[in-house]
Design a protein around this motif. Structure first.
Motif, PDB file in Angstrom:
ATOM      1  N   ALA A 207      37.829 -44.093 -27.797  1.00 52.19           N
ATOM      2  CA  ALA A 207      37.974 -45.617 -27.815  1.00 52.19           C
ATOM      3  C   ALA A 207      38.068 -46.331 -26.374  1.00 52.19           C
ATOM      4  O   ALA A 207      38.071 -47.323 -25.999  1.00 52.19           O
TER       5      ALA A 207
ATOM      6  N   ASN B 183      39.086 -41.238 -31.473  1.00 41.30           N
ATOM      7  CA  ASN B 183      39.112 -41.938 -32.652  1.00 41.30           C
ATOM      8  C   ASN B 183      38.097 -41.504 -33.514  1.00 41.30           C
ATOM      9  O   ASN B 183      38.085 -41.936 -34.813  1.00 41.30           O
TER      10      ASN B 183
ATOM     11  N   ASP C 225      34.759 -49.364 -32.301  1.00 44.90           N
ATOM     12  CA  ASP C 225      35.903 -49.283 -31.164  1.00 44.90           C
ATOM     13  C   ASP C 225      35.221 -48.001 -30.362  1.00 44.90           C
ATOM     14  O   ASP C 225      35.865 -47.815 -29.102  1.00 44.90           O
ATOM     15  N   SER C 226      34.409 -47.083 -30.560  1.00 46.26           N
ATOM     16  CA  SER C 226      34.001 -46.097 -29.624  1.00 46.26           C
ATOM     17  C   SER C 226      33.343 -46.722 -28.539  1.00 46.26           C
ATOM     18  O   SER C 226      32.419 -47.381 -28.300  1.00 46.26           O
TER      19      SER C 226
ATOM     20  N   GLN D  21      43.132 -41.336 -26.820  1.00 47.82           N
ATOM     21  CA  GLN D  21      42.327 -42.648 -27.510  1.00 47.82           C
ATOM     22  C   GLN D  21      41.316 -42.038 -28.364  1.00 47.82           C
ATOM     23  O   GLN D  21      40.474 -42.899 -28.559  1.00 47.82           O
TER      24      GLN D  21
END
Length: 151
Positions: free
Chosen positions: A125, A30, A96-97, A28
């Protein structure tokens, strides 16, 4: 400078693809890349500038002491952040982090002044996206880059 740019660009790509090939939460990731010391910044106001990376558009400059990257740069210590919203002064380049690890790249050894030249920055994420294993191997990568680049 060519050797540095090439090494950092290839390292950013390798980090991105390596993390994407791992099980969750590692896949995940990002954002994976580098910020380098701004050679035009003054000693009294040092800052980082965006280097090679993989991921969404990023902040172009970060002052020492600001956010996770600036904290790592100022302290010259790895910042392992399981929840970025709980980090004082977190800079949200990508909403989104959820977690982040930032590893300083420092040159200078025994008898020499240690100088920060760049940082490795990786965002995830998912919460708790990084652990002590990531820290150990990213710190080893930072040591290799400190020795192999033309800072």
């Amino acid at each position: 400078m060519i050797k540095r740019t090439g090494n950092l660009a290839n390292s950013a790509s390798l980090l991105w693809h390596a993390y994407k090939s791992l099980p969750s939460p590692s896949n995940q990731v990002n954002w994976a890349g580098f910020y380098v010391l701004d050679p035009k910044a003054t000693q009294s106001k040092p800052q980082l500038i965006l280097g090679p990376f993989q991921g969404k558009v990023a902040c172009q400059t970060i002052a020492f002491g600001k956010g996770v990257c600036g904290a790592a740069a100022e302290s010259q210590t790895t910042q392992l952040v399981p929840d970025v919203e709980k980090f004082p002064g977190h800079i949200a380049c990508d909403g989104d982090s959820k977690s982040e690890i930032v590893v300083p790249i420092v040159v200078g050894g025994e008898g020499e002044a240690r100088k920060l030249v760049a940082i490795i920055d990786i965002d995830c994420a998912d919460f708790n996206g990084f652990d002590e294993v990531d820290k150990k191997y990213l710190e080893r990568l930072a040591e290799l880059l400190a020795k192999s680049c033309d800072w």
